[in-house]
Scaffold this motif. Structure first.
Motif, PDB file in Angstrom:
ATOM      1  N   LEU A 196       1.048  -1.019  -0.080  1.00  0.00           N
ATOM      2  CA  LEU A 196      -0.671   0.377   0.191  1.00  0.00           C
ATOM      3  C   LEU A 196       1.160   1.102   0.264  1.00  0.00           C
ATOM      4  O   LEU A 196       0.511   2.730  -0.224  1.00  0.00           O
ATOM      5  N   ARG A 197       1.733   1.011  -0.524  1.00  0.00           N
ATOM      6  CA  ARG A 197       2.547   2.095  -0.110  1.00  0.00           C
ATOM      7  C   ARG A 197       3.101   3.886  -0.718  1.00  0.00           C
ATOM      8  O   ARG A 197       2.916   4.495  -0.598  1.00  0.00           O
ATOM      9  N   GLU A 198       2.315   2.788  -1.949  1.00  0.00           N
ATOM     10  CA  GLU A 198       2.224   4.107  -3.186  1.00  0.00           C
ATOM     11  C   GLU A 198       1.356   4.846  -2.802  1.00  0.00           C
ATOM     12  O   GLU A 198       1.041   5.717  -3.173  1.00  0.00           O
ATOM     13  N   LYS A 199      -0.120   4.086  -2.764  1.00  0.00           N
ATOM     14  CA  LYS A 199      -1.750   5.037  -2.825  1.00  0.00           C
ATOM     15  C   LYS A 199      -1.760   5.993  -1.424  1.00  0.00           C
ATOM     16  O   LYS A 199      -1.407   6.750  -1.155  1.00  0.00           O
ATOM     17  N   LEU A 200      -0.387   5.446  -0.348  1.00  0.00           N
ATOM     18  CA  LEU A 200      -0.053   6.067   1.411  1.00  0.00           C
ATOM     19  C   LEU A 200       0.599   7.180   0.905  1.00  0.00           C
ATOM     20  O   LEU A 200       0.103   8.862   1.515  1.00  0.00           O
ATOM     21  N   ASP A 201       1.443   6.897  -0.335  1.00  0.00           N
ATOM     22  CA  ASP A 201       2.154   8.585  -0.418  1.00  0.00           C
ATOM     23  C   ASP A 201       1.905   9.193  -1.390  1.00  0.00           C
ATOM     24  O   ASP A 201       1.843  10.467  -0.872  1.00  0.00           O
ATOM     25  N   THR A 202       0.712   8.784  -2.338  1.00  0.00           N
ATOM     26  CA  THR A 202       0.340   9.833  -2.846  1.00  0.00           C
ATOM     27  C   THR A 202      -0.910  10.664  -2.212  1.00  0.00           C
ATOM     28  O   THR A 202      -0.948  11.755  -2.332  1.00  0.00           O
ATOM     29  N   TRP A 203      -1.489   9.739  -0.686  1.00  0.00           N
ATOM     30  CA  TRP A 203      -2.560  10.209  -0.530  1.00  0.00           C
ATOM     31  C   TRP A 203      -1.768  11.577   0.912  1.00  0.00           C
ATOM     32  O   TRP A 203      -2.205  12.771   0.663  1.00  0.00           O
ATOM     33  N   ILE A 204      -0.662  10.814   1.069  1.00  0.00           N
ATOM     34  CA  ILE A 204       0.357  11.971   2.656  1.00  0.00           C
ATOM     35  C   ILE A 204       0.834  13.237   1.545  1.00  0.00           C
ATOM     36  O   ILE A 204       0.485  14.832   1.454  1.00  0.00           O
ATOM     37  N   ASP A 205       0.876  13.240  -0.302  1.00  0.00           N
ATOM     38  CA  ASP A 205       1.081  14.155  -1.081  1.00  0.00           C
ATOM     39  C   ASP A 205       0.201  15.126  -0.644  1.00  0.00           C
ATOM     40  O   ASP A 205       0.927  16.256  -1.654  1.00  0.00           O
ATOM     41  N   ALA A 206      -0.931  14.959  -0.880  1.00  0.00           N
ATOM     42  CA  ALA A 206      -2.411  15.321  -1.522  1.00  0.00           C
ATOM     43  C   ALA A 206      -1.878  16.145  -0.025  1.00  0.00           C
ATOM     44  O   ALA A 206      -3.669  17.378  -0.563  1.00  0.00           O
ATOM     45  N   LYS A 207      -1.543  15.935   1.156  1.00  0.00           N
ATOM     46  CA  LYS A 207      -2.181  16.314   2.411  1.00  0.00           C
ATOM     47  C   LYS A 207      -1.232  18.273   2.579  1.00  0.00           C
ATOM     48  O   LYS A 207      -0.607  18.331   3.515  1.00  0.00           O
ATOM     49  N   THR A 208      -1.423  18.989   1.336  1.00  0.00           N
ATOM     50  CA  THR A 208      -1.093  20.330   1.396  1.00  0.00           C
ATOM     51  C   THR A 208      -0.824  21.176   2.980  1.00  0.00           C
ATOM     52  O   THR A 208      -0.065  21.576   3.406  1.00  0.00           O
ATOM     53  N   TRP A 210      -1.091  19.615   5.552  1.00  0.00           N
ATOM     54  CA  TRP A 210      -0.830  18.864   7.180  1.00  0.00           C
ATOM     55  C   TRP A 210       0.812  20.100   7.645  1.00  0.00           C
ATOM     56  O   TRP A 210       1.373  20.152   6.714  1.00  0.00           O
ATOM     57  N   PRO A 211       1.189  20.218   9.186  1.00  0.00           N
ATOM     58  CA  PRO A 211       2.395  20.369   8.894  1.00  0.00           C
ATOM     59  C   PRO A 211       3.627  19.812   8.603  1.00  0.00           C
ATOM     60  O   PRO A 211       3.276  17.808   8.950  1.00  0.00           O
ATOM     61  N   VAL A 212       4.327  20.753   8.318  1.00  0.00           N
ATOM     62  CA  VAL A 212       5.437  19.688   7.762  1.00  0.00           C
ATOM     63  C   VAL A 212       5.948  18.631   9.010  1.00  0.00           C
ATOM     64  O   VAL A 212       5.987  17.270   8.157  1.00  0.00           O
ATOM     65  N   LEU A 213       5.757  18.763  10.095  1.00  0.00           N
ATOM     66  CA  LEU A 213       6.236  17.972  11.218  1.00  0.00           C
ATOM     67  C   LEU A 213       5.580  16.579  10.867  1.00  0.00           C
ATOM     68  O   LEU A 213       6.139  15.705  10.823  1.00  0.00           O
ATOM     69  N   THR A 214       4.114  16.714  11.005  1.00  0.00           N
ATOM     70  CA  THR A 214       3.266  15.174  10.284  1.00  0.00           C
ATOM     71  C   THR A 214       3.054  14.787   9.186  1.00  0.00           C
ATOM     72  O   THR A 214       4.123  13.836   9.624  1.00  0.00           O
ATOM     73  N   THR A 215       4.174  15.476   8.183  1.00  0.00           N
ATOM     74  CA  THR A 215       4.168  14.789   7.023  1.00  0.00           C
ATOM     75  C   THR A 215       5.374  13.954   7.107  1.00  0.00           C
ATOM     76  O   THR A 215       5.632  13.126   6.428  1.00  0.00           O
ATOM     77  N   SER A 216       6.659  14.486   7.640  1.00  0.00           N
ATOM     78  CA  SER A 216       7.800  14.272   7.390  1.00  0.00           C
ATOM     79  C   SER A 216       8.507  12.927   7.867  1.00  0.00           C
ATOM     80  O   SER A 216       8.493  12.423   8.187  1.00  0.00           O
ATOM     81  N   ILE A 217       7.144  12.707   8.571  1.00  0.00           N
ATOM     82  CA  ILE A 217       7.246  11.412   9.631  1.00  0.00           C
ATOM     83  C   ILE A 217       6.622  10.152   9.460  1.00  0.00           C
ATOM     84  O   ILE A 217       7.562   9.444   8.939  1.00  0.00           O
ATOM     85  N   ALA A 218       5.599  10.939   8.348  1.00  0.00           N
ATOM     86  CA  ALA A 218       5.127   9.618   7.549  1.00  0.00           C
ATOM     87  C   ALA A 218       5.700   9.365   6.437  1.00  0.00           C
ATOM     88  O   ALA A 218       6.209   7.941   6.290  1.00  0.00           O
ATOM     89  N   PRO A 311       2.668   8.045  13.069  1.00  0.00           N
ATOM     90  CA  PRO A 311       2.927   7.103  12.347  1.00  0.00           C
ATOM     91  C   PRO A 311       1.627   6.136  11.941  1.00  0.00           C
ATOM     92  O   PRO A 311       1.549   6.041  11.066  1.00  0.00           O
ATOM     93  N   PHE A 312       1.631   5.696  13.393  1.00  0.00           N
ATOM     94  CA  PHE A 312       0.234   5.125  13.456  1.00  0.00           C
ATOM     95  C   PHE A 312      -0.757   5.731  12.348  1.00  0.00           C
ATOM     96  O   PHE A 312      -1.958   4.664  12.257  1.00  0.00           O
ATOM     97  N   HIS A 313      -1.096   6.449  12.897  1.00  0.00           N
ATOM     98  CA  HIS A 313      -2.357   8.147  12.400  1.00  0.00           C
ATOM     99  C   HIS A 313      -2.637   7.742  10.780  1.00  0.00           C
ATOM    100  O   HIS A 313      -3.135   8.177   9.839  1.00  0.00           O
ATOM    101  N   THR A 314      -0.937   8.271  10.053  1.00  0.00           N
ATOM    102  CA  THR A 314      -0.944   8.676   9.150  1.00  0.00           C
ATOM    103  C   THR A 314      -0.660   7.160   8.088  1.00  0.00           C
ATOM    104  O   THR A 314      -1.168   7.850   6.914  1.00  0.00           O
ATOM    105  N   LEU A 315       0.047   6.052   8.615  1.00  0.00           N
ATOM    106  CA  LEU A 315      -0.002   5.055   8.272  1.00  0.00           C
ATOM    107  C   LEU A 315      -0.640   3.361   8.210  1.00  0.00           C
ATOM    108  O   LEU A 315      -1.491   3.277   7.449  1.00  0.00           O
ATOM    109  N   SER A 316      -0.914   3.663   9.843  1.00  0.00           N
ATOM    110  CA  SER A 316      -1.097   1.967   9.767  1.00  0.00           C
ATOM    111  C   SER A 316      -2.475   1.828   9.486  1.00  0.00           C
ATOM    112  O   SER A 316      -3.361   1.412   8.513  1.00  0.00           O
TER     113      SER A 316
END
Ligand SMILES: [Zn+2]
Length: 572
Positions: A196-208, A210-218, A311-316
């Motif tokens: 599911l890595r690519e799907k998650l990656d695309t989804w997080i990229d769309a969260k412009t 979100w604070p950088v702190l959050t997206t960078s952890i993910a 990490p848990f709420h942005t990925l798992s």
């Protein structure tokens, strides 16, 4: 009117949480829920207790209780304390609920249908004395790297090296101390997160937004090393959601349960179903919050949590939802917090260091804590609770600024005009200036609250209280009264209206005081102000009120010293 689904990270069942836990998710989530309701939006505010896993089993054993009984009891305790802090959950659920069992089994079946579950045979340590498989961190032994004798099976806390339990020299059970251990083969289900890595990656990229702190952890978890790892979702335990494939057996997985990390976030959904079931609602009533095919497409979903949960709420959890292939609502915004430290160190549950939620309420009402915690929320960095700071903040902000304003206005009015809003006099330039200042502040305040900027919102609210005090100080109704009683009446009329407005604006932070103020003003008009000028005409001349009791009392130096000593460590 919009719809907001708000969840707070769910607290683990064992034991009472400290103030650092409270300000890391539940309390700011409550602030936001109360504000959104006050603005006229439809809100579903969900929290629950996280009840499965080995720590719950061990805590129950220590308490000499069956684990189900222990969890039921602790849930009641946590619910009562949440109520004491006025956390306005629409539902405070339990991850051990029947609804969560069914939903967790449902998600596992869907993930399997979509080829995202893999059966893995692995070797795990079994303790014959304990009659159970031991999770990695319940195996202790000597670290092969540094020789530390109490290294855990997942990591050596002395040299921080990541370990496998089989790396340990002289391994023993951390539960019983038994060295009668053996390696046994066992079969587990793994969630193929890597697929599911690519799907998650695309989804997080769309969260412009979100604070950088959050997206960078993910992003770090997605891409560092081998990237997102597949992860076991089952355990050899008794206590938990039995492994089933929807409502059917899962051959080969008998006697196993889902791993707590898998079922806990699903409880956000299940708790909403619990809410529906407990309130005589239909399935459609909870599904319209969670299913984008059944009404949730216009829902804004905001999650509150400490940074360790990101990490848990942005990925798992998103992996579980996306992998199901069903149209469940994904989170729109994550508000995460740093840590609150305690008086020069850390809060410690094991050492009883710091103030725990039940203790806090036993010494002062909820509003005192809510105000301090929210106005010092660890947003951009960790923050620290000190008794000196707490004393200053309560005495100054709550007692001197807000409390004193209310007391002076109501008592002066009672002595000169009686307990009703006085008639006469006109508003002049001073009132126009105050209204303009408050109008600017209101817009600032709303902006901070909309963006969940908790400290900035608190500071703007304080500025709104200060504006009233400064107005009163310079308008001097007590002096003006001697020569121009009509003018003094106008000043007091505006000030009494300001008290009602303060109640409305302050409610998300200090709900009990807000209620006291509205009651004292004999008003049930808690509508959010469209504009300040009209809001200050809500109480007309002749409207009766009562002088309230002291709104906030001051904390004495002696109390501060006593509490400092009492909460320094080793909880009795
Ligand atoms: Zn080591």
């Amino acid at each position: 009117m919009a719809r907001y689904l708000i969840t707070s990270a769910i607290p683990y069942i064992n034991g009472i949480k400290h103030l650092g836990n409270l300000v890391g998710s539940q309390l700011p989530a409550d602030l936001y829920a109360r504000y959104m309701r006050a603005r006229g939006h439809e809100v579903m505010f969900i929290c629950a207790t996280d009840e499965h896993g080995t720590p719950a089993e061990l805590a129950a054993a220590k308490a000499g209780q069956p684990v189900a009984e222990y969890c039921a009891e602790m849930h009641t305790v946590q619910a009562r304390i949440a109520d004491g802090f006025r956390l306005s959950f629409d539902h405070f659920g339990r991850s051990s609920s029947a609804q969560n069992h069914a939903l967790t089994q449902h998600f596992a079946a869907k993930l399997d249908d979509n080829g995202l579950i893999e059966e893995v045979t692995e070797k795990q340590i079994y303790s014959r004395a304990d009659g159970r498989f031991l999770p990695d961190r319940y195996i202790e032994g000597t670290c092969p790297n540094c020789g530390y004798e109490r290294a855990r099976g997942d990591q050596c806390e002395n040299c921080t090296k990541q370990l496998d339990p089989t790396d340990l020299i002289n391994p023993r059970s951390a539960i019983s101390g038994s060295t009668d251990l053996e390696v046994r083969e066992t079969k587990h289900l793994y969630l193929r997160q890597s697929a599911l890595r690519e799907k998650l990656d695309t989804w997080i990229d769309a969260k412009t937004d979100w604070p950088v702190l959050t997206t960078s952890i993910a992003k770090k978890w997605l891409h560092d090393g081998d990237g997102l790892r597949d992860r076991g979702i089952t355990r050899d335990l008794d206590w938990g959601v039995p492994v089933r494939r929807g409502d059917k057996d899962w051959p080969g997985m008998e006697g196993k349960v889902f791993y707590v990390w898998f079922d806990a976030p699903i409880e956000y959904i299940a708790a909403t179903q619990e809410w529906a079931d407990a309130n005589g609602k239909t399935d459609a009533d909870w599904q319209r919050w969670w299913r984008t095919d059944l009404g949730a497409q216009d829902v804004t979903y905001v999650q509150f949590m400490g940074k360790d949960n990101v990490p848990f709420h942005t990925l798992s959890f998103p992996a579980t939802i996306m992998g199901s292939g069903e149209p469940w609502k994904l989170v729109d915004y994550i508000k995460s917090f740093n840590f609150l430290n305690y008086d020069g160190g850390q809060f410690s549950t094991s050492q009883g260091r710091g103030v725990f939620m039940d203790q806090a309420l036993s010494i002062l009402p909820a509003d005192y804590w809510r105000w301090w915690l929210l106005s010092h929320a660890p947003e951009s960095s960790d923050s620290e609770f000190t008794w000196e700071n707490f004393q200053v903040s309560v005495n100054k902000d709550l007692a001197d600024v807000l409390g004193n304003f209310v007391s002076r206005v109501t008592k002066f009015c009672r002595s000169k005009f009686g307990e009703k809003v006085p008639n006469g006099g006109e508003y002049g330039p001073a009132e126009a200036a105050l209204i303009a200042r408050l109008q600017t502040s209101l817009i600032q305040y709303e902006g901070h609250m909309d963006r969940m900027e908790v400290r900035k919102a608190a500071s703007e609210l304080r500025a709104i209280w200060v504006a009233g005090n400064e107005y009163l100080q310079s308008a001097e109704p007590w002096a003006v009264f001697k020569t121009d009683p009509g003018r003094a009446a106008a000043i007091i009329r505006l000030s009494l209206n300001l008290i009602r407005l303060y109640a409305v604006l302050s409610e998300p932070f200090i709900p009990d005081a807000a209620r006291t103020l509205l009651d004292a003003m004999h008003s049930d008009d808690d509508s959010w102000p469209e504009d300040i000028k009209s809001a200050l005409t809500a109480l007309p001349a002749g409207h009766e009120f009562s002088v309230p009791d002291v709104l906030f009392r001051k904390i004495t130096d002696q109390e501060r010293l006593d509490w400092q000593a009492r909460f320094a460590g080793v909880r009795g």
